[in-house]
Each structure stands twice: as C-alpha cells, then as structure tokens.
Design a protein around this motif. Structure first.
Motif, PDB file in Angstrom:
ATOM      1  N   VAL A  14       1.762  35.117   1.939  1.00 22.90           N
ATOM      2  CA  VAL A  14       1.708  34.553   0.585  1.00 22.90           C
ATOM      3  C   VAL A  14       0.596  35.119  -0.292  1.00 22.90           C
ATOM      4  O   VAL A  14       0.264  34.545  -1.304  1.00 22.90           O
ATOM      5  N   GLU A  43       3.926  26.036  -3.358  1.00 23.54           N
ATOM      6  CA  GLU A  43       4.315  26.598  -2.067  1.00 23.54           C
ATOM      7  C   GLU A  43       3.218  26.400  -1.030  1.00 23.54           C
ATOM      8  O   GLU A  43       2.041  26.685  -1.282  1.00 23.54           O
ATOM      9  N   ILE A  87       6.237  34.640  -4.034  1.00 24.37           N
ATOM     10  CA  ILE A  87       5.313  33.566  -3.675  1.00 24.37           C
ATOM     11  C   ILE A  87       5.325  32.471  -4.732  1.00 24.37           C
ATOM     12  O   ILE A  87       5.562  32.732  -5.916  1.00 24.37           O
ATOM     13  N   GLY A  88       5.105  31.283  -4.249  1.00 25.30           N
ATOM     14  CA  GLY A  88       5.202  30.092  -5.101  1.00 25.30           C
ATOM     15  C   GLY A  88       3.874  29.723  -5.717  1.00 25.30           C
ATOM     16  O   GLY A  88       3.372  28.632  -5.483  1.00 25.30           O
ATOM     17  N   PHE A 115       9.114  28.226  -7.349  1.00 22.10           N
ATOM     18  CA  PHE A 115       9.145  27.444  -6.121  1.00 22.10           C
ATOM     19  C   PHE A 115       9.623  26.017  -6.356  1.00 22.10           C
ATOM     20  O   PHE A 115      10.323  25.448  -5.533  1.00 22.10           O
ATOM     21  N   TYR A 162      10.958  33.159  -0.192  1.00 22.40           N
ATOM     22  CA  TYR A 162       9.526  33.068  -0.067  1.00 22.40           C
ATOM     23  C   TYR A 162       9.196  33.230   1.417  1.00 22.40           C
ATOM     24  O   TYR A 162      10.098  33.287   2.253  1.00 22.40           O
ATOM     25  N   LYS A 168      13.205  23.629  -0.845  1.00 23.10           N
ATOM     26  CA  LYS A 168      11.863  23.973  -0.380  1.00 23.10           C
ATOM     27  C   LYS A 168      11.060  22.771   0.105  1.00 23.10           C
ATOM     28  O   LYS A 168      11.317  21.639  -0.278  1.00 23.10           O
TER      29      LYS A 168
END
Lengths: 799, 156, 326
Positions: free
Chosen positions: A220, A200, A249-250, B103, A38, B39
């Motif tokens: 992002v 994220e 991307i989260g 994520f 990411y 993360k």
C-alpha cells in the motif's frame, strides 16, 4: 499519390486539448465498477497468513523471546523477531533508528515484537498465543515534559535528553523588530495529534522465490522507491533482487510516505517461509502504525505595526514525536520554514524541538509540520488585528509580497504568488464586508465568519536521497500498435496523478487521452520516482512528462518530415494527423508511427526534470526543508453557527480560493482542495488521538470521529491561476495548502460568533462549552464586584 | 468448525456453498464468491465500506453472518453495470468525481443505490442521511452529493 | 480482520424452540440483527459457543395497533420503526429515537429488542483483545479493576441505547418469554444500575415484544441526542420526553435519560411540575434536576461533565419544544 486520398483509416481525431479540461480519472471506471484491485484484493494465488504480536509494554528491554512452541506448531511456516533483520531503517538516511520488529528494546505499546506466517488465521493466532517473552520494564514517558525532564531514561542512547532534533533558526534582528512594533502579543497554542484515517486498511503481500532468490512485494505504499531501499537494507538483499509493486491504494495522506514496519515484516516472513505471505492489519493496528500529525505545543509571538504590517515573529514549537525518528527532523523543520514565503516578515526567530515519547511514532501528514504553526499564526494575527481595530483581511493585505519573484529571509524562492487574488475571491464570494458582524442570529445560536491564508510547497526542492539523479523521470513507449504507453513510478493515491500525467502527454501530442495507457509503480517496469509526498508529483513528474512528450513529438515530426520529404519546420502537427503547412499533404497517426519505427524499432523516450538550484534553499542547517520550486497559496472564509448551550459548532459553508498555478484538471483540483479543507475541519472540530498510559484510546473508526457526510459543509472552490514559470503549464500543488488554513479560519469564525478565542484544537463541544461557561463565570464575578463596588467610584470599567 | 450449505442469490445468480456458521458475509463475498469489490475498512460496522444490498436494503457485510442471508438476494457493486453499461450512479460518480482513491466508492454507491430505488428524487438532506453511515476520507463528500444528485436528476 | 470466534449457529423456527435451546445450553446467546453482538464477537468481548438465530421466528416482527395501545414484536427493525406511519403517529419519540441510531446499514438489521438489550459501553471495554489484555482487562470483563473508578467496586460502563428512554416516557412494558413461562414488566424494571450486569432478564429469557399503552389525548413526545458528529456515534447523552398540556400548564410530564448512567432511567420528581407552565423557571429547575440525577463517568473520550450539562440542555429544549407545538 495525391495525399487527400490517404484514408484516415480509423477516423483521426482532430487536434485535441487536454490541459485545463475537467477530466474524470483515467482509472475512475475501475473504481466505480469494483474492478479496481487494492492490495488485499490481488489474485496472486494461495498465501500464508501473516500476523504480528505487539508489545503491551511502553518502554522496556527485551530480555528474551521464546517462540519454540509456536515454531513447532503444525501449520506454522515461519516465526521471526527483530534479530532476524540485518539493519534498522528509516526514511531519512541520517535518522534510521527503527527496526521492523523491536530489537533489544520496545519503545511503545503496540510496537511489533514477533511475527508469524501460518497456513490460516486460526493457526497464526494460536501461534502468537504460544509465544512468551520477558521484557524488563523501563520508565515510560507520554508527555514531552516528562520525556525531557532531568534524569529521564533515554529512549535512544544517541539522544540522551529525548530530543531527536533541536532547531534554532534566526533571520534578521527579531528584538529590534519587536521594539519597532506598535503591538507585540504572545500566546500559547496547542495542536492535536491526528490520524490520517485513510479508509483502506494496511496490507502487504510478499513472495520469496527461493530458487531465484527474488523478492516481490505488493503493498500500500506511497513511496515504492524508499520501501525498495529499506527492504534491501533490512533484509540484507541486493536491490536488484527486489521488485516492488504498488496497486490501487485507498488513500495515503502521508500515512504511507515512509517504509512501514509491517511491509518489511511481510517480506521477511515470505523469505523465512520460502513462499507467499499476506499480512493484513486490523484498523486498530493501522492506527497504531500511525505516522500521523504530532501533538504540538506552540508559543507564538508576533510584532505588528499599527497598520498591520508584521515586523517580527518569534515561535517556539515542541512536537510530541513518538518513539522513533521517521520523518521527525523534517516535520520540525517545516514548522519553522513555512513561517516564511506567505507574508513579508521583518525578522524571525524559531526554536523547534522534536521530542521522543513512548507512543506510536508520528510522521508526515497532509501539510506536514507547518499545519499546527499556521493555526497558531493565523489565530494570533486575527487577535492582533482586532486589538488594532483592523479588519482581518486588511491585515493580510498589509503583508502581501509585492515583488515577485521574491526571496525570503530563509532563502525560499517565490516565483508566482496568487494570494492577492485568492483573498479577493473569497472576500467577495462570502460577502465578507457586507455580512460580517451582521449575520442573523437565532436564539442560542450565533453565527460568525472567519478567515485565514495558507501556503505549501509543490514538492521539496531537495530530494531525500542526494544521489545525483534527476528529480523525476518519465518513460514513454510507442510501438507498432500506435498506442502510447506512459511508464511512471509516480504513485497515484487517489489524487489523480495518473490522470494528470496522461493529460500532459495528450496535450503536447494533441492526441485524445484514449490513445494513451499508463503503467505505474512496478519497479521491474517503471522508472523510479521518489514518491507521492509533499505534493511533488504534479510539479516534478508533470514536468518530466512534459519533457518526455516534447521529445516524442520531435521524433514523430522528424519522421513525418522524412516521409513527406520536407523539413521538420514545414510540418503542421495535429495529433492523430499531420500535414505540410500550406498544402494538402497529410499523414495519419499510423503512417507517422510506421515511419518513426523504421531503423529505430520501438520508440522509447525519456523525459526528466530537476528543481533549479536557485529553488533549493539556502546553505544554513536544515535549509533543504521548506524549499520548493513552487509554492501554492490559498485563502478561505469559514461560516459557523455556534450553539451556546451545547457548545456544538456547525460549519455552514466554506469559500476557498486556491492558487494552483494552472489547473491542469480543474475537476481533480477542486476535489483535492475540498478534501484538504474538509480534512482540516476534521482536525479542527472532532478528531484527536488520546492515550491511556500509552495505549491509544480511539483506534477505531467510531471514536476517531472522522466527520460524516451529515455535518460536512458545502465547500465552494475558486481556482486562481498565477501561471508559475517553472510548473508544467504553470501548475503548482493543489492537495495540501488548503488544509492549513481551515483550523485558524474556524477558530477565527468562532470568535466572530461568540467572542471567544480558542487556542487548543480540536474545538469539540465540550471545550467550546467550557470556554463559554468560564466567560459566564467571569462576567458574573465582574458584575458582582461592580455591584458591591463603592458608589463614589470615579470611573466604571466598560467591557 | 463444521460447515452448512448456504443457498442464496448473489448478483442475480443462485449460489450454493459450504459455509461455516461464523463466516461473515464480507468474507463469503470476497473469498468464496470471488467478489472483491466490497471492501473492509474497519474492525466492525464503523465505516460503511462494506455496504451491500440484501433484499434491496443497505446492510453492512462485515457484521452480517453469511448464514443469516439464507434464501435472500445479495447485491454488490459488481451487479450494477449491465450489458456493458455502467449504471447512472456509477457514471455520475465517475464523471462528477464522486470517487478519488475509490476505496469507499463501492459501499458509497450501494448506499446511494438503496436510496434511489426507494426515493428516485431525494433532497440533499435525504442524500446525506442515506450516506450517513459511509465514511470518505478523500472528497469531503461535496462531489459525492453532486454525483448522487446528477444520477437522480434528469430523465431516466 | 479480527477473526470471528468459532460458534454454532442454530436457526430457531419458533420462539418455543429458541427458548428450549436457550434453557438447555448455558453457553448460548441470542442473535437477531447482530449489529451489537457481532462487533463484540470480533473484538473478543463476547464469546458464544452457540448463537440462536431468531431471524426466522414467526410473529416477532409484527406491529399491531389496538385501542389499548401499540404492540411491537422485538424483531421489528429500527429502519421500520423510523419510517412506519403508525409509529410516527402513535409514538413519535420512538420514531425519532430509531432514526438517531448509527447509520442506515445498521438500522436495516438492528432490532427493537436488540437495542433495548444493548450492551453497556466504555472506552476501556470496547477495545480489542490485545488492548484489554495490555490493560489487565477490567471489572466488567476479565479483570478486577474498573479503570473509570479504580478505587470503587462497581462497573461504570454506560447504557448507550437510544430507544429505551423513548419507550420509558411512553410507559412501555416488555414481554419476556422463557421455557418457564411468560412475564410482563414495566420497561424500567428491565434495567439495573450496574455496568457489568445492567439487564434483569434471566439468561434463559427472550425479550419477545414491547407494548405501549394508548397515548392519553394530546400526548406529545420526542427524543433528542447529543453526539459530536451528526451520525453514527452512540449518545453522549440522550433525552426523551412525553408531556401533555391542559390550559397552558403541564398535566403530564415524563423525562428519561440515556447515555450517562449504567441504565436508562426516568427522571424522578417530574410530578412536582404538574400544574405549572413550562416556563423559564420550570425549565431551569428541570435542568438542575437532570444534572443531579445523571452520573456520567469517564467512560467515553468526552469529559463526563459535558455529558451532564448537555443532558440537561437536551431535556430542557425538548420540554420547551414539545410545549410550544400548537
């Protein structure tokens, strides 16, 4: 040479189908192994640290900013302010009133004021502390009422009453329809402001190459194209100097569907520092960047006939929009537009107000401006059903569109409509008829069932920028190695768009997905895509992929025909092999490719798609919003258990049926529908932004109260396939429609459980308990009055 | 800030690094050890995205001091796949769509890994409790639970 | 990410070493699990030039059961308290309370001592440096106004630990060690009704252990927590109860509340219910008593009146459930 001697060198796969198959994501392995990178993970080399100084003032005129001490500090490579940008920006071309760093005025607490790039975090922080500024305080407004009051200081000079947009849309004769109704009811509702809450954190990395005067940005974004335009605009660059790359991307959910201030700030810092800058936002800053769903006050009025048919709708909607325009005018237009295209409506009147307030700007969030209004509508419809003595499902059925295709009063085109099947599916699965009103209750815990319907666009039929280009483009590359590369600008934000595109290409060519690679979102390589918002990708990019792969298939068949010395019609295509119909003559994939490359070299094929004009809406002001080439439909039933002593509402189960046209990837569609329902639950039960004099009270992952796994219910999904005539393989959107239905279904279920209708979201325990206690107080009062009433009273009111 | 020598085991490999006392384990893993699978999703201990295993127990790397892990064994998402094969959990999350944007996935899988090591056949309630500190914004958790159940059930 | 302030981390080998360092340096703070301290350090709420890490100190994580009672080292983790068989049998309220804290990742690191000494919380306090500066700080840290009650002179940050009420109803004592010696006090005396200074232990003291007296025969105890979500959140209110019944009437009754006031506290006047059955009338009176003694303020995003009401409901339900266990 007898062709059955042709060695199928690598063991050709048989003709392979991909559409309709439950398919794990093409990038799933990267995600579960931790290999996926990411923005904050990208190994781009040493970077400077970027940091933003944010305004503590809600509304004020910037008199001066003194950054000389910061600039002089060892290790500080750049300090920039709003004056260093060339132009303001905004995602909607006619509403660009925001600067990446505040310029002349600040308009919300937390607005970026100054930014620095330094060799490390400690230095960057020290630099920010060394900056002083003088802001002349102006009156600040945190409610729409205050912002619209007589004499209020305008946030933007062009909007003196602090109304960004007033929408007035009338279709048919509402007053006549109300006169013809057997029941007319009006209620007020309040929808909450919520954060997207993607896991994220926001981050950008920008690099400026001074020798070549080129900017590269990794970020992002859900909309690389819009960002690209605004980078050029705000930095005063030519678009050709810029490259925008979107890595993994989260999540997005709409947080990232407009160019965001920190992205342009990072780019400017990189140029000012002549190097590479990485800017990572904290969670608090990510929430302050906001662009979430606006708090909305609604007045909803519906007219029904005794059989439940809707005659007229009159809705007034006020959105508390925050300090800048962003998507604002689109959000308020959606609020009115999607009153239509789900049920038959005799007439409608819509008044919408998008109001500026000194708060972080709101924007687009999953389901956009229609979500709050759907809550009000489906809740009121439910109440009116009860008054008329009708079952809620029966009332929906009384209003279904019956002739498809259907053109709504506001010129929306409905070409496929699976809502009847959706309702039937959840009615059956939930045991609605058998169980409603007969649910088991434990002491102090009451159960209820509630339902609601919803719908949404599969992309906006009119693009944001009317450039004349097709609405979606896909490039395919096929070269000597025999591997197909899909080049797409479509942003996979976790919804599985890359997988869907790959499935479509694989399906048309009948090859296994393994033969296809997908490269996405690098403006130097991939064709432009408008972005991942309003659920446009499956429909539009899917169609472009369909067209591209058909074109490629044609080329390959022609090559095979040439090689086998027959006509194209005589070729039977089987993916990794093909042959002449009725003979043993065959070619394998490598041979076909080899032939196709002769004279041509590398094959590059393009496929495009645009929404047909008849789907692009009407000619009235604001008609572009709401129009779509395909509407999804959904129905859901929610079962709750309400604790009457603590006010806690526990969702036991949700049954949802979603008409996605055609489930290209049933696995991904289920996942998206579940996620949408659950996000609706977060809004309906526990999430809410709150402010203290303009400071956000809940900008962290504890207080924003995104539901944990513990209280999240089982969600059973039924996929309804109405086979849209325009969608790729019949597909429509699957990611947003379900969300709209949850808040009203929940509130309707709470009513079924405890007989109280909540008109304000979220239905937190304190609000539920307060409503229960208010009713107890009323009952006690009534009982007392009845007890002291004159004994000779002729009638006794029975509740 | 002066640094001390930190010795610990990361993903089966002994490491020795000069690390400042105030370095968070998350930054140590990502910046010093180069393991970006773990993360950061919040401002401190609120989302679970940074979940790793320390001596087999689930821990939040973003509120753990690297120095306090002296002599311990730290495992991150990168350690689960072995000899070119994903673990059962990873396979399940992939096949059952327990991951969408991905994520929250490393932290989610590590929390699930901690669970399955001490309880190979958890009930649904036990799965929910074990993952109660991990937020996901994409899935609604439904397919996450199915993924853990798929990894747990069936033969080893 | 928000940068951690600079500090020196010193790993104590023994408790004696730790208290010597603590006495010598007024800027030093104790560090065990860090699940409360580290987020506060990251936010700039806490500053410490020196952190004294108790992680390697021997003998601080023992659990010992004798006939006089249960002895717990301060460094026993919440995960262990939640799963240990001895705790489950001897002090069920403690096990329930430990299980209710935050998430598994916290419980693996968080300690008994740390949870008892948890910092008080307030929506105007648990914010970033930028936020608090924009709000002109607050009475608890850096400013002169309590934003919860601006006209008043005191801090209303709420005590939000879950273990304290459970240990209060179990009659726990805590051991405090310093370079000056050791002392034992009833747990209730560890707390003070002041959001800005809620712990009575001196700056140079370490809470090294907790002792729970042997339970009277038939003692039942439990803990219930009110929060909006099903995990992670601090208590909007938490109630613990320990009671015994004899011949159908209450022979012992203790209730303690957390999350509403600046200190966890034992409900006053429980003795008045001795000799009575835990019937509807008693429950109603108990509920009223709880409502009177809690004083939640607007220190959370949830309205304070709700916390008052739900504290009473939790206590009532707990008494009712514990009395009903056959």
């Amino acid at each position: 040479m007898k062709l059955d001697q042709v060695s199928l060198r690598h063991g050709a796969a048989p003709a392979t189908r991909s559409v309709g198959e439950r398919t794990p994501l093409v990038d799933g392995i990267d995600k579960v192994t931790g290999r996926a990178r990411y923005t904050a993970d990208l190994p781009l080399g040493p970077t400077l640290v970027g940091k933003i100084l944010r305004s503590p003032v809600a509304h004020g005129i910037i008199r001066s900013i003194d950054a000389h001490k910061a600039r002089a500090m060892a290790g500080v490579r750049a300090v920039v302010t709003g004056q260093d940008f060339v132009a303001p920006y905004g995602v909607i071309p006619i509403a660009q009133n925001e600067w990446p760093l505040a310029r002349d005025k600040v308009r919300y607490r937390g607005e970026p004021l100054v930014a620095v790039a330094a060799v490390d975090e400690a230095t960057a922080e020290a630099a920010l502390r060394a900056i002083t500024y003088d802001i002349e305080i102006l009156p600040a407004y945190f409610t729409t009422a205050d912002a619209r009051a007589e004499g209020a200081t305008p946030l933007h000079e062009s909007k003196p009453g602090n109304v960004e947009r007033k929408v007035e849309q009338d279709f048919g004769d509402v007053d006549a329809e109300f006169a013809a109704a057997d029941l007319v009811l009006e209620r007020r509702y309040e929808g909450n402001e919520v954060y997207h809450g993607q896991i994220e954190l926001d981050a950008s990395i920008a690099e400026w190459e001074p020798e070549r005067e080129r900017l590269t940005v990794h970020t992002v974004t859900q909309v690389p194209y819009y960002l690209h335009l605004m980078l050029a605009q705000t930095l005063g660059l030519d678009e050709a100097q810029i490259r925008v790359v979107k890595p993994f991307i989260g999540g997005g959910f709409g947080h990232r569907v407009e160019p965001l201030n920190f992205e342009m700030i990072t780019a400017l810092l990189a140029r000012a520092a002549n190097g590479r800058v990485k800017l990572e936002l904290t969670r608090e800053e990510t929430f302050i960047t906001h662009r979430g769903r606006p708090a909305t006050e609604m007045r909803m009025k519906i007219g029904l006939k005794a059989n439940g048919q809707i005659t007229g709708i009159d809705a007034e909607v006020v959105q508390r929009g925050g300090a800048y325009a962003g998507y604002g005018l689109v959000t308020i237009l959606y609020a009115g537009a999607l009153l239509h295209a789900i049920y038959k409506v005799g007439a409608s009147r819509f008044r919408g107000y998008r109001v500026y307030t000194n708060l972080p700007p709101c924007g687009a969030m999953r389901g956009h401006g229609a979500v709050q209004v759907r809550f009000a509508f489906e809740a009121l419809l439910d109440e009116m059903a009860e008054t008329l003595g009708l079952d809620p499902i029966a009332v929906r059925r009384a209003n279904l569109l019956t002739e498809i295709p259907y053109r709504t009063l506001n010129d929306l085109q409905v070409n496929s409509y699976g809502l009847p099947a959706c309702i039937a599916a959840v009615e059956k699965a939930s045991g609605w008829n058998e169980r409603r009103g007969k649910l088991p209750h434990r002491p102090g815990l009451r159960r209820g069932l509630g339902m609601a319907c919803s719908h949404y666009v599969s992309g906006s039929a009119k693009p944001v920028h009317w450039s004349g280009e097709p609405h979606a483009v896909i490039n395919l590359k096929l070269d000597f190695d025999g591997g197909i590369t899909v080049l797409t600008g479509a942003s996979d934000i976790g919804q599985g768009s890359s997988t869907l595109i790959t499935q479509i290409v694989a399906e048309v060519l009948l090859v296994p997905m393994q033969r296809i690679r997908l490269v996405s979102t690098d403006s130097a390589l991939t064709p432009k895509d408008n972005g991942s918002y309003s659920s446009r990708v499956s429909f539009m990019v899917g169609n472009a992929a369909l067209n591209a792969s058909k074109a490629l298939k044609r080329l390959l068949i022609e090559a095979a025909a040439r090689r086998l010395k027959v006509t194209a019609d005589e070729i039977e295509w089987a993916g990794e092999s093909c042959g002449v119909i009725g003979t043993d003559q065959m070619l394998d994939w490598a041979q076909v490719v080899q032939e196709a490359l002769v004279d041509s070299g590398t094959l590059t094929v393009k496929g495009t798609w645009s929404t047909p004009p008849e789907t692009q809406g009407g000619k009235f002001r604001g008609a572009a919003v709401g129009s779509s080439a395909g509407f999804s439909y959904g129905a859901q039933v929610v079962e709750v258990e309400v604790d009457e002593d603590t006010g806690r509402v526990a969702v036991q189960k949700v049954w949802v049926a979603h008409d996605c046209g055609r489930a290209i990837n049933p696995l991904a569609v289920e996942g998206q529908v579940q996620g949408a329902i659950w996000m609706g639950m977060g809004q309906a039960l526990s999430e809410e932004t709150q402010y203290h004099e303009g400071l956000p009270l809940r900008p962290n992952m504890l207080d924003c109260r995104i539901p944990t796994i513990v209280e999240s219910p089982p969600i059973e999904v039924f996929l309804i396939e109405s086979m849209d005539p325009l969608g790729p393989f019949g597909a429509k959107e699957a990611s947003e429609g379900g969300l709209h239905g949850f808040p009203p279904a929940l509130c309707n279920a709470i009513f079924d459980a405890i007989g109280i209708r909540l008109t304000e979201l979220p239905a937190t325990p304190d609000r539920v308990l307060e409503a229960i206690q208010a009713r107890r107080r009323d009952e006690r009062l009534r009982a007392r009055r009845a007890a002291t009433a004159a004994p000779a009273a002729a009638t006794v009111e029975v509740q | 800030m002066s640094k001390g020598l930190l010795k610990l085991n990361v993903n089966g490999r002994e490491r020795e690094d000069a690390v400042a006392g105030n370095t968070l384990l998350l930054d140590y893993l990502r910046d010093t050890a180069g393991l970006t699978g773990t993360k950061q999703g919040c401002d401190g201990g609120e989302c679970g995205a940074c979940t790793v295993l320390i001596d087999g127990e689930p821990r939040l790397a973003c509120i753990t001091l690297a120095a306090s892990c002296e002599g311990r064994a730290v495992e991150t998402i990168e350690s689960l796949a072995a000899e070119g094969r994903m673990s059962r959990l990873q396979q399940a999350f992939h096949e059952k769509l327990g991951t969408q944007c991905g994520f929250c996935t490393p932290g989610m899988i590590m929390a699930a890994e901690a669970l399955l090591r001490r309880n190979p056949n958890p009930s649904e309630a036990e799965i929910r409790e074990a993952l109660s500190g991990n937020l996901c914004r994409c899935t609604g958790y439904v397919k996450i639970i199915e993924s853990v159940q798929a990894a747990a059930g069936g033969c080893a | 990410m928000e940068r951690m302030p600079d500090f020196e981390l010193k790993r104590a080998a023994t408790l004696a070493e730790a208290v010597t360092w603590l006495a010598a340096d007024p800027r030093a703070k104790l560090f065990a699990g860090g699940t409360d301290l580290v987020p506060n350090l990251r936010r700039g709420i806490e500053r410490a030039a020196v952190l004294i890490d108790l992680g390697a100190v021997h003998g601080l994580s023992d659990i010992a059961l004798t006939d006089t009672g249960l002895s717990l080292g301060a460094r026993v983790t919440l995960a262990r308290l939640a799963s240990d068989v001895t705790i489950a049998q001897q002090a069920p309220a403690l096990a329930e309370a430990a299980r209710a804290v935050a998430g598994p990742g916290h419980r693996s690191a968080a300690t008994l001592g740390g949870n008892l000494c948890l910092d008080t919380r307030c929506v105007f306090y648990n914010q970033s440096e930028w936020w608090r500066a924009a709000n002109r700080y607050c009475l608890k840290r850096g400013g002169d106004t309590c934003h919860v009650a601006p006209q008043g002179q005191r801090c209303h940050a709420a005590f939000s630990g879950d273990l304290a009420p459970a240990l209060l109803v179990l009659g726990a004592e805590v051991q405090l060690v310093s370079a000056r010696g050791t002392r034992r006090i009833p747990l209730a005396e560890l707390y003070r009704d002041d959001g800005a200074a809620h712990l009575t232990l001196s700056r140079d003291e370490v809470l090294s252990g907790v002792r729970i007296p042997a339970a009277s025969p038939g003692l039942r105890s439990g803990y219930r927590k009110a929060r909006t979500r099903g995990a992670m959140d601090f208590p909007l209110a938490g109630a613990a109860c320990a009671l015994t019944l004899r011949d159908g009437v209450l022979a012992e009754l203790r209730i303690a509340i957390t999350g509403t006031n600046s200190n966890p506290f034992l409900l006053a006047g429980c003795d008045e219910f001795i000799g009575r059955p835990a019937d509807a009338e008693v429950l109603a009176q108990l509920g009223k008593r709880v409502q009177k003694q809690v004083s939640p303020m607007r220190s959370t995003v949830t309205p304070s009146n709700y916390r008052r009401l739900v504290a009473a409901v939790l206590a009532q339900r707990l008494v009712s459930e514990l009395s009903a266990t056959a």
